[in-house]
Design a protein around this motif. Structure first.
Motif, PDB file in Angstrom:
ATOM      1  N   ASP A   1       4.998  10.572   0.488  1.00 37.63           N
ATOM      2  CA  ASP A   1       5.585   9.594  -0.446  1.00 37.63           C
ATOM      3  C   ASP A   1       5.482  10.120  -1.870  1.00 37.63           C
ATOM      4  OD1 ASP A   1       6.598   7.342  -1.653  1.00 37.63           O
ATOM      5  OD2 ASP A   1       4.907   6.038  -1.155  1.00 37.63           O
ATOM      6  N   LYS A   2       6.342  11.068  -2.181  1.00 39.30           N
ATOM      7  CA  LYS A   2       6.321  11.703  -3.502  1.00 39.30           C
ATOM      8  C   LYS A   2       6.581  10.696  -4.620  1.00 39.30           C
ATOM      9  CE  LYS A   2       8.710  15.379  -6.080  1.00 39.30           C
ATOM     10  NZ  LYS A   2       9.744  16.443  -5.986  1.00 39.30           N
ATOM     11  N   ALA A   3       7.394   9.700  -4.338  1.00 31.43           N
ATOM     12  CA  ALA A   3       7.798   8.747  -5.375  1.00 31.43           C
ATOM     13  C   ALA A   3       6.615   7.997  -5.969  1.00 31.43           C
ATOM     14  CB  ALA A   3       8.818   7.755  -4.815  1.00 31.43           C
ATOM     15  N   THR A   4       5.606   7.670  -5.144  1.00 28.24           N
ATOM     16  CA  THR A   4       4.466   6.897  -5.650  1.00 28.24           C
ATOM     17  C   THR A   4       3.232   7.766  -5.875  1.00 28.24           C
ATOM     18  OG1 THR A   4       3.649   6.273  -3.442  1.00 28.24           O
ATOM     19  CG2 THR A   4       5.317   4.851  -4.456  1.00 28.24           C
ATOM     20  N   PHE A   5       3.359   9.065  -5.690  1.00 25.45           N
ATOM     21  CA  PHE A   5       2.260   9.987  -6.013  1.00 25.45           C
ATOM     22  C   PHE A   5       2.412  10.324  -7.489  1.00 25.45           C
ATOM     23  CE2 PHE A   5      -0.608  13.329  -4.061  1.00 25.45           C
ATOM     24  CZ  PHE A   5      -1.021  13.886  -5.254  1.00 25.45           C
ATOM     25  N   THR A   6       1.911   9.451  -8.334  1.00 25.52           N
ATOM     26  CA  THR A   6       2.187   9.580  -9.769  1.00 25.52           C
ATOM     27  C   THR A   6       0.937   9.695 -10.635  1.00 25.52           C
ATOM     28  OG1 THR A   6       2.217   7.170 -10.033  1.00 25.52           O
ATOM     29  CG2 THR A   6       4.318   8.231  -9.548  1.00 25.52           C
ATOM     30  N   ASN A   7      -0.247   9.552 -10.060  1.00 26.12           N
ATOM     31  CA  ASN A   7      -1.461   9.589 -10.868  1.00 26.12           C
ATOM     32  C   ASN A   7      -1.619  10.942 -11.556  1.00 26.12           C
ATOM     33  OD1 ASN A   7      -4.570  10.299 -11.065  1.00 26.12           O
ATOM     34  ND2 ASN A   7      -4.389   8.070 -11.141  1.00 26.12           N
ATOM     35  N   PRO A   8      -1.703  10.971 -12.884  1.00 30.75           N
ATOM     36  CA  PRO A   8      -1.776  12.248 -13.599  1.00 30.75           C
ATOM     37  C   PRO A   8      -2.944  13.131 -13.157  1.00 30.75           C
ATOM     38  CG  PRO A   8      -1.320  10.468 -15.124  1.00 30.75           C
ATOM     39  CD  PRO A   8      -1.647   9.830 -13.822  1.00 30.75           C
ATOM     40  N   GLN A   9      -4.117  12.524 -12.982  1.00 29.02           N
ATOM     41  CA  GLN A   9      -5.284  13.308 -12.586  1.00 29.02           C
ATOM     42  C   GLN A   9      -5.083  13.938 -11.210  1.00 29.02           C
ATOM     43  OE1 GLN A   9      -8.883  11.050 -12.001  1.00 29.02           O
ATOM     44  NE2 GLN A   9     -10.200  12.848 -12.088  1.00 29.02           N
ATOM     45  N   SER A  10      -4.525  13.175 -10.284  1.00 31.55           N
ATOM     46  CA  SER A  10      -4.319  13.693  -8.929  1.00 31.55           C
ATOM     47  C   SER A  10      -3.258  14.787  -8.900  1.00 31.55           C
ATOM     48  CB  SER A  10      -3.943  12.555  -7.984  1.00 31.55           C
ATOM     49  OG  SER A  10      -5.031  11.669  -7.825  1.00 31.55           O
ATOM     50  N   LEU A  11      -2.228  14.656  -9.724  1.00 35.30           N
ATOM     51  CA  LEU A  11      -1.223  15.718  -9.809  1.00 35.30           C
ATOM     52  C   LEU A  11      -1.862  17.017 -10.283  1.00 35.30           C
ATOM     53  CD1 LEU A  11       1.785  13.748 -11.321  1.00 35.30           C
ATOM     54  CD2 LEU A  11       1.777  14.936  -9.120  1.00 35.30           C
TER      55      LEU A  11
ATOM     56  N   THR B 282       0.839  -1.202   0.000  1.00 36.24           N
ATOM     57  CA  THR B 282       0.000   0.000   0.000  1.00 36.24           C
ATOM     58  C   THR B 282       0.874   1.252   0.000  1.00 36.24           C
ATOM     59  OG1 THR B 282      -1.535  -1.277   1.386  1.00 36.24           O
ATOM     60  CG2 THR B 282      -2.031   1.060   1.068  1.00 36.24           C
ATOM     61  N   PRO B 283       1.444   1.625  -1.150  1.00 34.95           N
ATOM     62  CA  PRO B 283       2.292   2.824  -1.210  1.00 34.95           C
ATOM     63  C   PRO B 283       1.529   4.056  -0.721  1.00 34.95           C
ATOM     64  CG  PRO B 283       2.422   1.552  -3.247  1.00 34.95           C
ATOM     65  CD  PRO B 283       1.308   0.964  -2.460  1.00 34.95           C
ATOM     66  N   LYS B 284       2.131   4.802   0.175  1.00 32.95           N
ATOM     67  CA  LYS B 284       1.440   5.926   0.809  1.00 32.95           C
ATOM     68  C   LYS B 284       1.050   7.013  -0.187  1.00 32.95           C
ATOM     69  CE  LYS B 284       3.588   5.349   5.366  1.00 32.95           C
ATOM     70  NZ  LYS B 284       4.490   5.961   6.388  1.00 32.95           N
ATOM     71  N   GLY B 285       1.942   7.323  -1.122  1.00 37.81           N
ATOM     72  CA  GLY B 285       1.631   8.369  -2.093  1.00 37.81           C
ATOM     73  C   GLY B 285       0.494   7.966  -3.010  1.00 37.81           C
ATOM     74  N   GLU B 286       0.534   6.729  -3.500  1.00 44.18           N
ATOM     75  CA  GLU B 286      -0.492   6.245  -4.426  1.00 44.18           C
ATOM     76  C   GLU B 286      -1.865   6.202  -3.764  1.00 44.18           C
ATOM     77  OE1 GLU B 286      -1.722   2.089  -6.720  1.00 44.18           O
ATOM     78  OE2 GLU B 286       0.351   2.381  -6.028  1.00 44.18           O
ATOM     79  N   TYR B 287      -1.930   5.568  -2.579  1.00 46.06           N
ATOM     80  CA  TYR B 287      -3.229   5.412  -1.937  1.00 46.06           C
ATOM     81  C   TYR B 287      -3.698   6.694  -1.252  1.00 46.06           C
ATOM     82  CZ  TYR B 287      -3.667   0.567  -3.163  1.00 46.06           C
ATOM     83  OH  TYR B 287      -3.824  -0.589  -3.895  1.00 46.06           O
ATOM     84  N   GLY B 288      -2.760   7.516  -0.820  1.00 46.60           N
ATOM     85  CA  GLY B 288      -3.141   8.812  -0.266  1.00 46.60           C
ATOM     86  C   GLY B 288      -3.772   9.684  -1.330  1.00 46.60           C
ATOM     87  N   ALA B 289      -3.151   9.721  -2.514  1.00 44.89           N
ATOM     88  CA  ALA B 289      -3.697  10.508  -3.631  1.00 44.89           C
ATOM     89  C   ALA B 289      -5.054   9.965  -4.061  1.00 44.89           C
ATOM     90  CB  ALA B 289      -2.725  10.484  -4.804  1.00 44.89           C
ATOM     91  N   GLN B 290      -5.180   8.638  -4.033  1.00 46.49           N
ATOM     92  CA  GLN B 290      -6.435   7.988  -4.420  1.00 46.49           C
ATOM     93  C   GLN B 290      -7.563   8.410  -3.474  1.00 46.49           C
ATOM     94  OE1 GLN B 290      -5.912   3.911  -6.211  1.00 46.49           O
ATOM     95  NE2 GLN B 290      -7.081   3.330  -4.423  1.00 46.49           N
ATOM     96  N   SER B 291      -7.262   8.427  -2.189  1.00 48.03           N
ATOM     97  CA  SER B 291      -8.261   8.840  -1.197  1.00 48.03           C
ATOM     98  C   SER B 291      -8.645  10.300  -1.383  1.00 48.03           C
ATOM     99  CB  SER B 291      -7.718   8.625   0.222  1.00 48.03           C
ATOM    100  OG  SER B 291      -7.523   7.262   0.496  1.00 48.03           O
TER     101      SER B 291
END
Length: 460
Positions: free
Chosen positions: A144-154, A106-115
């Protein structure tokens, strides 16, 4: 009988690639039940056995969270009012539980951005303010900047910053810093996907057919590159005129003394002034020289080249541009640098030099089709100056069309623009009746001047 059932369920779990951490027969049975319901898209029936396992055995298997996301997403889509709010909040809670029980998955950046994106998409019904939503995205990004990669969330993250700036709740400096931060992140992701895609393009170019799996990866890389391209354009559009010379110059002048030893600040300030064409102001000279003295780099040498261009010292400008390329060690960034230099040369009409830099940009990053479109535009702009007859001058448009078509082949996100450009050039080239009258169908025409190429007249 019980032993047979247990063995049967265990075999089923192996087939589903499902492992378990604790031997609990009830959880194992109910997990199998809700998983089968989820596979059949019967999410309502899956809900209760899933909740039973989620409550009793939260660490039993990650399938609790994978299937649970599907169950709650279905509930969100079907419900309204208080039920919808409850389902949204429960999905956010589920992702938090997943982070506690399966942190490595559960990468923090990915799931944090998803939430945060879920909360943003439903901000009206949840009564979320822009401040709350921005704080949510910012926490995920910083965690977790490394896994915060979703284009829409950025894009959403940056869009909220702009909205807060417009409302007077964020200062201009925070806005500009976040713009640079997000764009650097986008460039980093584009670099990653481009490098993976380039391997496949080079394989195709060498005449080797891609496997079906490689074609799937190619489509995947291309789709993400297209998404990041849209987001980059979106952030520029959202920024709009908020970053103009009238705002940048006073801001950077005020903060120069405090940051003259800060290479990141100097680089970003010089970059923003270059991007917004504020290079005539003396402040740009101060920024560039301070940056180059403190931290000589590809960027600082490039900005010095711009200064020399402004002074009309073309040879010195080229020297600094080449120095910039020599200082850059990353091929992706070196490609971008070659393209930036080529665009500068193109804008001042130095087409031959510009083409050399564009071609080097293509060599270093063959999946970026923009240099082809630039070369095509230079060919088209030179049509009247190259060729000894009207027919031969217009034959240059065939060369331009060919370059535009190359862009579409290597860079699908440019397919529309490339096709339109190619069609425009072909419309200006000699038509069938003219070729018939000239009697030169299939002949090779040599194009002189700086182009120095040849083109074959289409056969009629």
């Amino acid at each position: 009988m019980k032993t047979k059932i247990t063995l049967l369920l265990a075999a089923l779990f192996i087939g589903l690639n499902i492992g378990f951490a604790q031997q609990d027969e009830e959880c194992m049975t109910k997990l199998s039940i809700f998983h089968e319901y989820v596979k059949a898209k019967n999410f309502d029936a899956a809900y209760q056995p899933w909740m039973d396992v989620r409550t009793k055995c939260p660490q039993f298997n990650n399938a609790i969270y994978i299937d649970g996301e599907k169950i709650l997403t279905d509930k969100i889509e079907k419900s309204t009012g208080a039920d919808k709010v409850a389902a949204i909040n429960d999905l956010v809670k589920l992702w938090e539980e997943r982070g506690v029980n399966f942190p490595e998955k559960t990468p923090k950046g990915e799931y944090g951005a998803q939430s945060c994106q879920l909360l943003y998409d439903n901000r009206a019904i949840l009564n979320k303010t822009n401040e709350e939503l921005y704080a949510c995205f910012d926490a995920a990004y910083q965690a977790d900047k490394a896994t915060f990669t979703n284009p829409q969330s950025l894009y959403t993250y940056f869009s909220l910053m702009v909205d807060l700036f417009d409302a007077g709740k964020k200062p201009a400096e925070d806005l500009f810093n976040k713009y640079d931060d997000i764009n650097e992140k986008i460039e980093e992701e584009v670099k990653n996907y481009s490098e993976s895609l380039n391997v496949l393009i080079e394989k195709e170019t060498a005449g080797t057919e891609l496997t079906s799996r490689e074609n799937q990866y190619k489509a995947y890389y291309e789709s993400y590159l297209a998404a990041y391209d849209q987001i980059a354009a979106g952030t520029d559009e959202k920024m709009g005129t908020r970053a103009n010379c009238d705002i940048l110059i006073p801001l950077y002048t005020k903060n120069f003394e405090a940051n003259k030893e800060n290479s990141v600040w100097l680089q970003r300030a010089a970059g923003k002034m270059s991007e917004k064409e504020c290079t005539d102001d003396p402040l740009f000279f101060k920024l560039v020289n301070a940056y180059h003295e403190l931290s000589p780099s590809a960027n600082s040498a490039f900005y010095l080249g711009i200064l020399k261009d402004k002074e009309g010292k073309s040879n010195e400008a080229i020297s600094f541009y080449k120095q910039a390329i020599d200082l850059e060690t990353d091929n992706f960034k070196k490609s971008n640098l070659n393209n930036r230099i080529a665009l500068k040369l193109k804008s001042r009409g130095s087409y031959s030099q510009a083409r050399s830099f564009f071609r080097e940009a293509l060599r270093l990053n063959p999946s970026n089709g923009r240099p082809y479109l630039s070369i095509a535009a230079m060919y088209a702009a030179s049509a009247n100056d190259c060729g000894d007859t009207n027919f031969n001058k217009r034959a240059v448009y065939w060369l331009a069309a060919d370059e535009a078509q190359k862009a579409a082949r290597v860079d699908p996100k440019l397919a529309g623009a490339a096709a339109q450009s190619a069609a425009n050039y072909l419309a200006k080239a000699p038509q069938k009746a003219e070729i018939f009258s000239a009697g030169n169908s299939g002949q090779v025409i040599k194009i002189s001047c700086w182009i120095g190429a040849q083109v074959t007249v289409p056969k009629m």
